[in-house]
Enzyme design. Structure first.
Site, PDB file in Angstrom:
ATOM      1  N   ASN A  17       8.979  52.081  -1.201  1.00 47.11           N
ATOM      2  CA  ASN A  17       9.905  51.887  -0.094  1.00 47.11           C
ATOM      3  C   ASN A  17       9.116  51.852   1.205  1.00 47.11           C
ATOM      4  OD1 ASN A  17      12.860  51.784   0.694  1.00 47.11           O
ATOM      5  ND2 ASN A  17      11.992  53.293   2.101  1.00 47.11           N
TER       6      ASN A  17
ATOM      7  N   ARG B 146      10.862  -4.076  17.762  1.00 41.57           N
ATOM      8  CA  ARG B 146      12.150  -3.453  18.102  1.00 41.57           C
ATOM      9  C   ARG B 146      12.116  -1.927  18.028  1.00 41.57           C
ATOM     10  NH1 ARG B 146      15.165  -7.638  14.110  1.00 41.57           N
ATOM     11  NH2 ARG B 146      13.030  -7.735  13.305  1.00 41.57           N
TER      12      ARG B 146
ATOM     13  N   TYR C 204       8.843  -4.961   0.940  1.00 46.49           N
ATOM     14  CA  TYR C 204       8.686  -4.917   2.391  1.00 46.49           C
ATOM     15  C   TYR C 204       8.411  -3.495   2.834  1.00 46.49           C
ATOM     16  CZ  TYR C 204      10.498  -9.560   2.049  1.00 46.49           C
ATOM     17  OH  TYR C 204      10.629 -10.875   1.712  1.00 46.49           O
TER      18      TYR C 204
ATOM     19  N   ARG D 192       0.628  62.359  13.026  1.00 43.94           N
ATOM     20  CA  ARG D 192       1.273  62.236  14.338  1.00 43.94           C
ATOM     21  C   ARG D 192       1.209  63.596  14.993  1.00 43.94           C
ATOM     22  NH1 ARG D 192       6.699  62.266  11.121  1.00 43.94           N
ATOM     23  NH2 ARG D 192       7.290  64.450  11.395  1.00 43.94           N
TER      24      ARG D 192
ATOM     25  N   TYR E 140      -5.773  43.335  11.264  1.00 38.93           N
ATOM     26  CA  TYR E 140      -6.736  42.541  12.031  1.00 38.93           C
ATOM     27  C   TYR E 140      -7.395  43.425  13.061  1.00 38.93           C
ATOM     28  CZ  TYR E 140      -8.295  38.443  14.733  1.00 38.93           C
ATOM     29  OH  TYR E 140      -9.032  37.484  15.388  1.00 38.93           O
TER      30      TYR E 140
HETATM   31  C1  UD1 Z   1      13.403 -10.562   6.783  1.00 36.98           C
HETATM   32  C2  UD1 Z   1      13.916 -11.842   6.107  1.00 36.98           C
HETATM   33  C3  UD1 Z   1      15.440 -11.793   6.116  1.00 36.98           C
HETATM   34  C4  UD1 Z   1      15.939 -10.564   5.393  1.00 36.98           C
HETATM   35  C5  UD1 Z   1      15.306  -9.305   5.997  1.00 36.98           C
HETATM   36  C6  UD1 Z   1      15.630  -8.117   5.104  1.00 36.98           C
HETATM   37  C7  UD1 Z   1      12.337 -13.627   6.518  1.00 36.98           C
HETATM   38  C8  UD1 Z   1      12.008 -14.831   7.346  1.00 36.98           C
HETATM   39  N1  UD1 Z   1      13.452 -12.993   6.844  1.00 36.98           N
HETATM   40  O1  UD1 Z   1      13.832 -10.608   8.138  1.00 36.98           O
HETATM   41  O2  UD1 Z   1      15.956 -12.962   5.472  1.00 36.98           O
HETATM   42  O3  UD1 Z   1      17.334 -10.493   5.479  1.00 36.98           O
HETATM   43  O4  UD1 Z   1      13.868  -9.420   6.076  1.00 36.98           O
HETATM   44  O5  UD1 Z   1      15.200  -6.901   5.646  1.00 36.98           O
HETATM   45  O6  UD1 Z   1      11.599 -13.314   5.604  1.00 36.98           O
HETATM   46  N2  UD1 Z   1       5.810  -9.115   8.065  1.00 36.98           N
HETATM   47  C9  UD1 Z   1       4.488  -9.392   7.847  1.00 36.98           C
HETATM   48  N3  UD1 Z   1       3.939 -10.448   8.509  1.00 36.98           N
HETATM   49  C10 UD1 Z   1       4.636 -11.227   9.346  1.00 36.98           C
HETATM   50  C11 UD1 Z   1       5.997 -10.933   9.568  1.00 36.98           C
HETATM   51  C12 UD1 Z   1       6.561  -9.855   8.891  1.00 36.98           C
HETATM   52  O7  UD1 Z   1       3.819  -8.705   7.082  1.00 36.98           O
HETATM   53  O8  UD1 Z   1       4.052 -12.168   9.898  1.00 36.98           O
HETATM   54  C13 UD1 Z   1       6.402  -7.963   7.376  1.00 36.98           C
HETATM   55  C14 UD1 Z   1       6.883  -6.912   8.352  1.00 36.98           C
HETATM   56  O9  UD1 Z   1       5.868  -5.942   8.552  1.00 36.98           O
HETATM   57  C15 UD1 Z   1       8.080  -6.326   7.650  1.00 36.98           C
HETATM   58  C16 UD1 Z   1       8.567  -7.446   6.759  1.00 36.98           C
HETATM   59  O10 UD1 Z   1       7.528  -8.368   6.658  1.00 36.98           O
HETATM   60  O11 UD1 Z   1       7.718  -5.223   6.851  1.00 36.98           O
HETATM   61  C17 UD1 Z   1       9.819  -8.118   7.302  1.00 36.98           C
HETATM   62  O12 UD1 Z   1       9.557  -8.641   8.579  1.00 36.98           O
HETATM   63  P1  UD1 Z   1      10.657  -8.628   9.713  1.00 36.98           P
HETATM   64  O13 UD1 Z   1      10.090  -9.289  10.911  1.00 36.98           O
HETATM   65  O14 UD1 Z   1      11.216  -7.288   9.869  1.00 36.98           O
HETATM   66  O15 UD1 Z   1      11.750  -9.630   9.069  1.00 36.98           O
HETATM   67  P2  UD1 Z   1      13.309  -9.604   9.305  1.00 36.98           P
HETATM   68  O16 UD1 Z   1      13.601 -10.241  10.607  1.00 36.98           O
HETATM   69  O17 UD1 Z   1      13.860  -8.273   9.075  1.00 36.98           O
HETATM   70 CA    CA Z   2      12.988  -6.285   8.748  1.00 36.79          CA
END
Ligand code: UD1
Ligand code: CA
Length: 458
Positions: free
Chosen positions: A378, A19, A103, A441, A388
Site C-alpha cells: 500500500n 488547394r 492515387y 521525521r 533523480y
Molecule cells: C482526378 C481525375 C477525376 C477523378 C478524380 C478522383 C483526371 C484527369 N481526373 O481528378 O476524373 O474524378 O481524380 O479523385 O485524372 N497527379 C500526378 N501528376 C500530375 C497530376 C496529378 O501525379 O501531373 C496525382 C496527384 O498527386 C493526385 C492524383 O494524381 O494524387 C490526382 O490528381 P488531381 O489533380 O487531384 O486530380 P483530380 O482533379 O482530383
Molecule cells: Ca484529386
C-alpha cells in the site's frame, strides 16, 4: 493478359495539391496519424503481386524520404497531368504487368474493392471503378451511351451543364495491361480546359477501339473520397473514424457514442469491452475481455488485461496493465509502467518505468518512477519516489506487503523490505528493514508553557 499477370499498383503522387495551401506535399498530409500516401501503400500492398511503384514529382525528395526502401519510384517533372504521370511509370514496369492505377489522394479505398475491380475487368479489357455520389462536383463524370455502356469520362472543368448533373463519377482507379496503357497514353493530347494529359481520356479511347470496359461501382462513396482540400481531409478523417468505430462494434465492443471516439492505430479487443465518449486509442492497443474505459481517456501502445476498469481522464502510453486492475480517474501511466493483476492506481498518480505488483494500491497523488513495488503493497497518499539526483536516475525497491505512510519521500537508490511499515511524512534515505516500522521525521512535541502572542494595547 492472363489472370496470372503480375498486378502492379502504380500510385500517382506527383501533384502539388494547390488547394491544400500547404508547404507539405498533399500526399504527405496526415490522416489518422499517417500520411495519405501511407494509407494508399498499405492497401496497395494487399492487392499487389509485384512491388508497387509511386510516381513522385512535387516535393519528391520529401515524399521519397517517407517511403520504405522496397517501394519503387518514378519521377514526373514537370507535372503535366494524370495521364503523363502514368507514362512516367511505364518504363520501369515489365511488359506483362497488369497495372492498377491508384492515387496518393484517395486514401480510404479498401483492398476488397480493388479485388472486386480486378475481378470485374474483362480478360482483354479495362477495369474502371466508379461511384455514385450525391454531390459530384470536382470529379470526372462517367459518360454512357443509350445502351448504358461507358463511352468516356469528362472532367468537371470540361463538362457542359447537362454532363455536370451526372452523378456517377470517376474514382480515378483503373486497371489495364501495360501494353494497353502504352498504346492509349501515346494517343491522348492536352486539348482541354487544364492543358493536361488526362488519364481519363484513355477510357474514351478504349471505348472507341471496342475494348471491353468492365465497370465496378463502389458501394461506399466514402471509400473513394478524393482529397483536394482541407474540408475533404476532414471528411476523410471522419469517414475513417466511423469505419473504425463500426469495425469495433462488429467485434462486440459497446461504444457509448460512435461519433466520439478516435481510433488511430491497430486495436485488438476481447469480448464485452465498453468504451465511453471522447476516448482516443493510438498505436497498438490490446484490450482484454470485459475491459471498460471511461470518458476522455487516451491510451497508446498499451496492453490491458481482462476485467480491468480504466476510469475517466487517464493518459496511458507504452504501459502494460494486468487483469482486474482499476486505474484512474486522472491517472497517468508513462512508458514502462507495468501493473500486476488487481493493482489499483488512483487519481493524480504518475507511474513511469515501474512495476507495481499484484494487488498493490497507489491510490492518491503519488509519483512512482524507476521502481519495483512488490505485491500487496500500500503506497499512501502523496508518496514520492525521488528517483533523480539531478544527474542520474536511481531505483526504489519495495518488498511485498510493505505499507508506505502518506507523504513519504523515498530517496533512491533505496530499498524497503517486505512487510515494512514507513511512518507518514518520512524522508527515507537509507534502506528500511522488512517487518519493522521505520520513521524518519522530527518528533512531535507540545510546549506546556507556551503562550500565544497577544496584540499590544496602546
Ligand atoms: C482526378 C481525375 C477525376 C477523378 C478524380 C478522383 C483526371 C484527369 N481526373 O481528378 O476524373 O474524378 O481524380 O479523385 O485524372 N497527379 C500526378 N501528376 C500530375 C497530376 C496529378 O501525379 O501531373 C496525382 C496527384 O498527386 C493526385 C492524383 O494524381 O494524387 C490526382 O490528381 P488531381 O489533380 O487531384 O486530380 P483530380 O482533379 O482530383
Ligand atoms: Ca484529386
Amino acid at each position: 493478359m492472363s489472370s496470372q499477370a503480375p498486378v502492379v499498383p502504380v500510385i500517382l503522387a506527383a501533384g502539388r495539391g494547390t488547394r491544400m495551401h500547404s508547404d507539405l506535399p498533399k500526399v504527405l498530409q496526415p490522416l489518422a496519424e499517417k500520411s495519405l500516401l501511407a494509407h494508399v501503400l498499405e492497401v496497395a500492398g494487399q492487392v499487389a503481386t509485384s512491388r508497387p511503384l509511386v510516381v513522385v514529382g512535387h516535393g519528391s525528395d520529401q515524399v521519397r524520404a517517407t517511403l520504405a526502401t522496397e517501394i519503387r519510384t518514378a519521377i514526373q517533372a514537370p507535372q503535366l497531368g494524370t495521364g503523363h504521370a502514368l507514362s512516367c511509370a511505364l518504363p520501369y514496369l515489365d511488359d506483362d504487368s497488369l497495372i492498377i492505377v491508384l492515387y496518393g489522394d484517395v486514401p480510404l479505398i479498401r483492398p476488397e474493392t480493388l479485388k472486386e475491380l480486378l475481378a470485374a475487368r474483362p480478360a482483354t479489357g479495362m477495369g474502371l471503378l466508379t461511384v455514385s455520389v450525391a454531390d459530384p462536383s470536382g470529379y470526372g463524370r462517367i459518360l454512357r451511351n443509350d445502351d448504358g455502356q461507358v463511352i468516356g469520362i469528362v472532367e468537371e472543368r470540361d463538362a457542359n451543364e447537362s454532363q455536370k448533373h451526372i452523378n456517377e463519377v470517376n474514382t480515378g482507379i483503373m486497371v489495364a495491361t501495360r501494353a494497353q496503357w502504352l498504346d492509349w497514353l501515346g494517343r491522348i493530347d492536352r486539348n482541354n480546359a487544364q492543358g493536361e494529359f488526362y488519364l481519363t481520356d484513355c477510357v474514351g479511347l478504349a471505348a472507341s477501339q471496342g475494348v471491353p470496359i468492365g465497370v465496378h461501382r463502389c458501394h461506399d462513396p466514402q471509400e473513394t473520397i478524393g482529397i483536394n482540400d482541407r474540408a475533404q481531409l476532414a471528411a476523410a478523417e471522419k469517414a475513417l473514424r466511423n469505419r473504425r468505430a463500426s469495425e469495433l462494434m462488429r467485434c462486440g465492443v459497446t461504444l457509448r457514442d460512435p461519433d466520439h471516439i478516435e481510433i488511430r492505430g491497430k486495436i485488438s479487443v476481447g469480448k464485452d469491452v465498453s468504451i465511453d465518449i471522447g476516448v482516443v486509442l493510438e498505436g497498438t492497443v490490446k484490450l482484454g475481455d470485459r475491459v471498460s474505459i471511461g470518458p476522455h481517456t487516451v491510451i497508446s501502445d498499451t496492453t490491458v488485461g481482462d476485467d480491468t476498469e480504466i476510469l475517466s481522464h487517464c493518459v496511458i502510453e507504452h504501459a502494460a496493465v494486468g487483469h482486474g486492475c482499476r486505474v484512474g480517474p486522472f491517472a497517468r501511466l508513462r512508458p514502462g509502467a507495468c501493473l500486476g493483476a488487481h493493482a489499483h492506481v488512483g487519481n493524480y498518480v504518475e507511474i513511469k518505468n515501474a512495476a507495481v505488483g499484484e494487488g498493490s494500491k497507489v491510490n492518491h497523488l503519488s509519483y512512482v518512477g524507476d521502481a519495483e513495488v512488490g505485491t500487496k503493497v500500500n503506497v499512501g497518499a502523496g508518496t514520492i519516489m525521488a528517483n533523480y539526483d539531478g544527474a542520474n536516475k536511481h531505483r526504489t525497491i519495495i518488498g511485498d506487503g510493505a505499507s508506505i505512510g502518506s507523504n513519504t519521500v523515498l530517496v533512491a537508490p533505496v530499498k524497503v523490505g517486505p512487510d515494512a511499515t514507513i511512518g507518514a511524512g518520512s524522508v527515507i534515505t537509507h534502506d528500511a528493514p522488512g517487518g519493522k516500522l521505520t520513521i524518519a521525521r522530527s518528533r512531535q512535541t507540545t510546549l506546556d508553557n507556551w503562550q500565544r502572542p497577544r496584540k499590544k494595547e496602546d
